[in-house]
Scaffold this active site. Sequence first.
Site, PDB file in Angstrom:
ATOM      1  N   GLN A 138       0.821  -1.270   0.075  1.00  0.00           N
ATOM      2  CA  GLN A 138       0.173  -0.016   0.037  1.00  0.00           C
ATOM      3  C   GLN A 138       0.846   1.073   0.079  1.00  0.00           C
ATOM      4  O   GLN A 138       0.453   2.481  -0.653  1.00  0.00           O
ATOM      5  CB  GLN A 138      -0.823   0.113   1.137  1.00  0.00           C
ATOM      6  CG  GLN A 138      -1.880   1.059   1.390  1.00  0.00           C
ATOM      7  CD  GLN A 138      -1.295   2.380   1.841  1.00  0.00           C
ATOM      8  OE1 GLN A 138      -0.511   2.449   2.737  1.00  0.00           O
ATOM      9  NE2 GLN A 138      -1.852   3.478   1.502  1.00  0.00           N
ATOM     10  N   GLU A 141       1.860   2.476  -3.420  1.00  0.00           N
ATOM     11  CA  GLU A 141       0.812   3.249  -4.086  1.00  0.00           C
ATOM     12  C   GLU A 141       0.851   4.678  -3.498  1.00  0.00           C
ATOM     13  O   GLU A 141       0.495   5.521  -4.392  1.00  0.00           O
ATOM     14  CB  GLU A 141      -0.582   2.608  -3.880  1.00  0.00           C
ATOM     15  CG  GLU A 141      -0.254   0.963  -4.759  1.00  0.00           C
ATOM     16  CD  GLU A 141      -1.720   0.317  -4.304  1.00  0.00           C
ATOM     17  OE1 GLU A 141      -2.554   0.781  -3.523  1.00  0.00           O
ATOM     18  OE2 GLU A 141      -1.588  -0.886  -4.959  1.00  0.00           O
ATOM     19  N   GLU A 142       0.906   4.662  -2.106  1.00  0.00           N
ATOM     20  CA  GLU A 142       0.908   5.972  -1.283  1.00  0.00           C
ATOM     21  C   GLU A 142       1.899   6.846  -1.925  1.00  0.00           C
ATOM     22  O   GLU A 142       1.600   8.110  -2.124  1.00  0.00           O
ATOM     23  CB  GLU A 142       0.829   5.781   0.137  1.00  0.00           C
ATOM     24  CG  GLU A 142       0.689   7.133   0.793  1.00  0.00           C
ATOM     25  CD  GLU A 142       0.356   7.023   2.545  1.00  0.00           C
ATOM     26  OE1 GLU A 142       0.564   8.020   3.210  1.00  0.00           O
ATOM     27  OE2 GLU A 142       0.258   5.601   2.772  1.00  0.00           O
ATOM     28  N   ARG A 143       3.274   6.379  -1.822  1.00  0.00           N
ATOM     29  CA  ARG A 143       4.204   7.083  -2.410  1.00  0.00           C
ATOM     30  C   ARG A 143       4.195   7.612  -3.672  1.00  0.00           C
ATOM     31  O   ARG A 143       4.468   8.902  -4.266  1.00  0.00           O
ATOM     32  CB  ARG A 143       5.455   6.296  -2.290  1.00  0.00           C
ATOM     33  CG  ARG A 143       5.637   6.217  -0.678  1.00  0.00           C
ATOM     34  CD  ARG A 143       6.763   5.139  -0.333  1.00  0.00           C
ATOM     35  NE  ARG A 143       6.827   4.983   0.987  1.00  0.00           N
ATOM     36  CZ  ARG A 143       7.533   3.913   1.510  1.00  0.00           C
ATOM     37  NH1 ARG A 143       8.049   2.868   0.886  1.00  0.00           N
ATOM     38  NH2 ARG A 143       7.424   3.906   2.947  1.00  0.00           N
ATOM     39  N   GLY A 146       1.796  10.288  -3.762  1.00  0.00           N
ATOM     40  CA  GLY A 146       2.367  11.700  -3.235  1.00  0.00           C
ATOM     41  C   GLY A 146       3.185  12.477  -4.355  1.00  0.00           C
ATOM     42  O   GLY A 146       2.969  13.609  -4.548  1.00  0.00           O
TER      43      GLY A 146
END
Length: 282
Positions: A138, A141-143, A146
């Site tokens: 996860q 995906e978050e990075r 960002g």
Amino acid sequence: FGSDELKRTFLAPAIAGDMVACIGVSEPGAGSDVANIRTTAKKQGDDFIINGSKMWITNGHQADWMCLLANTGEGPVHKNKSLIILPMNSKGVVRGRHIDKIGMHSSDTVEIFFEDVRVPQGNLIGQEGAGFLYQMKQFQEERLWGAAAALLPLDLMIDDAIEYTRQRKIFGKPVLDNQVVHFKLAELKTETELLRSLVYRATALYVQGQDMTKMASMAKLKGGRLLREASDACLQYYGGMGFTNDLPVSRYYRDTRLTSIGGGADEVMLSILCKFMGTLPK
């Protein structure tokens, strides 16, 4: 990784906007160091009994449920953690004060405490002990998000700075006419396009189902640092007005600073990249 029942009960309403979710990973003593979390979820009958606390929880006050990472075993730190759906109205859940941040003021961010919170074992996401692996997936995906989310603020703040410096005059000529200003803005625009290409390349790998950890880490690192450089440079060209809350540039300066911290700090991104390069000390 969750069961069909969990997806129907929690995920679908969250996607529809009928429920609000939050992610419970960071703790007062464990931010980027996810393996060091202390919150526990111990089995008792058909339930997990959860104790501990979480920090920096976005949506913490308004969330209906949390995707909680907790220690469910005593084994190696990368294999003893699980993801569990925790309804936030459960007995024993205490929501702390709103954290007073220097930016991102519209983001509801709190500390959460758990005292003997009882959650059905059926709320386990995927396999027990695989939570760390799921969370790391996860995070990639978050990075990547960002880095992608940096592109529009960069475009806006640079374009706004061009227009403002074209109108603002000092010593009888527009600020933009100074070579040091228009050269710097041209450089920032070029860096933004390079970041955009890196984001697209990482996204292509993701869509193809390939490992994009290295590219996402590079993009996140570059995005956070470029936001810091651009917001600082653009604010400077506004002079005193840049140091007020009257113009968007001051909000860019405050809000975008989080990109180099949230979802894994710059130093974590560098460590990941060094692993890929084989340059970490043995």
